[in-house]
Design an enzyme around this catalytic site. Structure first.
Site, PDB file in Angstrom:
ATOM      1  N   HIS A 160     -24.506  69.853  54.166  1.00 60.42           N
ATOM      2  CA  HIS A 160     -23.156  69.383  54.508  1.00 60.42           C
ATOM      3  C   HIS A 160     -22.269  70.484  55.089  1.00 60.42           C
ATOM      4  O   HIS A 160     -22.283  71.607  54.578  1.00 60.42           O
ATOM      5  CB  HIS A 160     -22.479  68.807  53.259  1.00 60.42           C
ATOM      6  N   SER A 217     -22.659  60.586  52.251  1.00 58.97           N
ATOM      7  CA  SER A 217     -21.959  61.815  51.830  1.00 58.97           C
ATOM      8  C   SER A 217     -21.141  62.459  52.936  1.00 58.97           C
ATOM      9  O   SER A 217     -20.293  63.292  52.654  1.00 58.97           O
ATOM     10  CB  SER A 217     -22.964  62.839  51.310  1.00 58.97           C
ATOM     11  N   ASP A 256     -23.067  73.454  51.972  1.00 60.64           N
ATOM     12  CA  ASP A 256     -24.338  73.475  51.249  1.00 60.64           C
ATOM     13  C   ASP A 256     -25.448  73.193  52.260  1.00 60.64           C
ATOM     14  O   ASP A 256     -25.175  73.083  53.454  1.00 60.64           O
ATOM     15  CB  ASP A 256     -24.338  72.526  50.033  1.00 60.64           C
TER      16      ASP A 256
END
Ligand SMILES: *[C@@H]1O[C@H](CO)[C@@H](O)[C@H](O)[C@H]1NC(C)=O
Length: 356
Positions: free
Chosen positions: A334, A41, A331
């Site tokens: 991240h 990610s 978040d």
């Protein structure tokens, strides 16, 4: 503004100094034909949108500062580091996800992304959230090579494959979603043995893409994993403090990755591997956010900022922060686009520009 520079903060000073001259920032055109991305990610630009997993981000508030305020499947409010690298190499401002049906081979000639949020070097990591394992990212890359030869011809395809820059970024999930979550993994390996296993897989992976024609490869290190907001929230030793055990593991793993980079450069003729380590610069931003115009570091922008990621960010959307540029993290796992950009500029100036 006055800045005191202590002896031990020389690195910080140089890092800050580099950021003072954005107008001199160098964008190169023409020498790198494409960027090709593998990883998790930290660099996924939308491959998880179409697969059966709970780990997605193609909904609001994700992407709210992206071009057009559009969620894309990037785990941030805007662009991720590989998008910035592509731009700095003189290519497109975003790297298209290979599995996104809105893109075609025409889009993939100058950049293609095989990364899948939640994956890692270890096969077991990808099984936790049912995402794309690394070996399958490589399978997609092989399929891409075939299509590329059909689309641009063998000669041009070979040039793209051998002169393109391969950006590889994963490892965090191997530790946080696999080793520290699954008792079965911990029963098999000490943490050092597990680090060595991951390094062994990374070595095999580079050897494989080398045999397929890759020559310019960036292997990323892992960030200070213990300072991710989620890990601070669940740090029972000292709530909201960084988990220093996880940070120590990150530093140890990064040192081994750096050694691997040196080894690969010795062993494989014509290869150029670099080590792109985000650890020190991210830690610097986390410890002294005000130097970078930010002020919130222990919690993220989305929701309460303490635990939310993915679908939980939608549920808690009304509580999301107003200005993500004031936050280090978007978040609980991240960074914001702003953090991604600062780190990408730093890594490009200090490491990736060597590919030009
Ligand atoms: C991961 O799984 C694939 C497919 O089952 C297998 O070919 C590969 O050897 C495995 N990799 C490792 C490092 O165990």
């Amino acid at each position: 503004m006055s800045i005191t520079i202590h002896h031990g903060h020389l690195y910080s000073f140089f890092f800050y100094f580099l950021l003072l001259q954005p107008q001199q920032f160098f964008v190169a055109a023409g020498t790198i034909p494409a960027v090709i991305v593998f990883g998790d990610s930290s660099v996924d630009t939308g491959n998880n949108n179409g697969i059966q997993t709970l780990l997605k981000s193609n909904f609001e508030p994700y992407g709210r500062d992206f071009d057009g305020g559009r969620p894309t499947g990037r785990f941030s409010n805007g662009r991720v580091p590989v998008d910035f690298f592509s731009e700095y190499f003189g290519l497109k401002k975003t790297v298209p996800a290979y599995l996104d049906p809105s893109f075609s081979m025409e889009d993939f000639v100058t950049g293609v992304n095989f990364a899948s949020a939640g994956t890692g070097y270890d096969n077991t990591t990808s099984q936790v959230l049912n995402v794309i394992p690394l070996w399958k990212e490589v399978d997609y890359y092989k399929e891409y090579q075939v299509k590329l030869r059909e689309f641009v011809g063998a000669e041009k395809a070979n040039e793209i494959i051998s002169k393109g820059v391969y950006l590889v970024s994963m490892g965090t999930n191997d530790f946080l979603e696999n080793y520290y979550l699954l008792p079965t993994t911990r029963a098999c390996y000490t943490i050092q043995e597990f680090e060595d296993k991951l390094i062994g897989i990374a070595k095999q992976f580079v050897e494989e893409i080398y045999s397929l024609g890759a020559r310019k490869i960036s292997l990323a290190g892992v960030p200070p994993m213990g300072c991710l907001p989620l890990e601070r929230t669940i740090n029972f030793m000292a709530t909201l403090e960084c988990n220093e055990d996880y940070n120590n593991v990150a530093r140890e793993f990064n040192a081994k990755m750096h050694d691997l980079v040196k080894l690969l450069n010795k062993q494989l003729p014509g290869i150029h591997v670099v080590f792109s380590n985000p650890y020190n610069s991210l830690l610097q931003i986390i410890k002294r956010p005000s130097l970078f115009g930010m002020d919130v570091t222990y919690r993220a922008c989305c929701g309460t900022g303490l635990v939310e990621m993915g679908y939980l960010c939608v549920l808690d959307n009304p509580w999301a922060c107003l200005d993500a540029n004031k936050y280090v993290f978007w978040d609980s796992f991240h960074p914001t686009e702003k953090t991604n950009q600062i780190m990408a500029q730093h890594l490009f100036k200090t490491v990736l520009h060597r590919f030009l």
